[in-house]
Design a protein around this motif. Sequence first.
Motif, short mmCIF file in Angstrom:
data_model
loop_
_atom_site.label_atom_id
_atom_site.label_comp_id
_atom_site.label_asym_id
_atom_site.label_seq_id
_atom_site.Cartn_x
_atom_site.Cartn_y
_atom_site.Cartn_z
N LEU A 81 0.83 -1.22 0.00
CA LEU A 81 0.00 0.00 0.00
C LEU A 81 0.86 1.26 0.00
CD1 LEU A 81 -3.05 -0.67 2.34
CD2 LEU A 81 -3.09 -0.03 -0.05
N GLN A 104 -3.01 3.77 -1.22
CA GLN A 104 -4.39 3.36 -1.51
C GLN A 104 -4.43 2.43 -2.71
OE1 GLN A 104 -7.39 6.50 -1.58
NE2 GLN A 104 -8.07 5.77 -3.57
N ARG A 123 -7.32 -0.60 -4.78
CA ARG A 123 -8.55 -1.37 -4.80
C ARG A 123 -8.24 -2.78 -4.28
NH1 ARG A 123 -9.22 1.91 -9.32
NH2 ARG A 123 -11.23 2.98 -9.29
N ILE A 141 -11.89 -0.29 -1.17
CA ILE A 141 -10.62 0.39 -1.37
C ILE A 141 -9.87 0.34 -0.04
CG2 ILE A 141 -9.51 2.59 -1.89
CD1 ILE A 141 -11.95 3.20 -3.67
N TYR A 142 -8.62 -0.11 -0.09
CA TYR A 142 -7.80 -0.21 1.12
C TYR A 142 -6.85 0.97 1.20
CZ TYR A 142 -9.52 -4.85 2.07
OH TYR A 142 -10.33 -5.90 2.38
N ARG A 143 -6.71 1.49 2.42
CA ARG A 143 -5.80 2.61 2.71
C ARG A 143 -4.99 2.27 3.94
NH1 ARG A 143 -10.47 7.11 2.01
NH2 ARG A 143 -10.55 7.03 -0.25
#
Length: 143
Positions: free
Chosen positions: A82, A88, A90, A132-134
Amino acid sequence: MGVAGQRSAGSWKFDGWPSTILEIEKVPGVPNDRMLVFKKIRAPGFGQPEKMQIRLSEAGYLPIAHEEPPRTAGALAAVMVLREAGGQLRRQELIDRVRQRTKVSLRTVTSYIGQAKQGGLIDGIDDGRETIYRLGPEAPEQP
């Protein structure tokens, strides 16, 4: 109620919720431990009962401090991926990149991402169609 009887007092978990049910249950196999279970009735956003294990000592029942589980290399790999992507990605992109970096099975990659999410290292935000990963608040600083 407080000493003056004008307002509720105590922990923020119970403050202002007169419909809280407290139960003390025995912990099987540990005679001096009890499980404090509390349920908020009619409290917005409160579903499952919360539990806290407490131990009887000379000072009375005291909460047991639980250690954070160690951060796994797989969870840290998800954080690194990340970070390299600008913070960020998907869901599918994160899975593909973590899998490419770690050379493990799809099932293991999803476990790594789950561990990172559970540890607060990453956050998953649902935008309606996909996740969505942050980077999360517990993500370690970049070396």
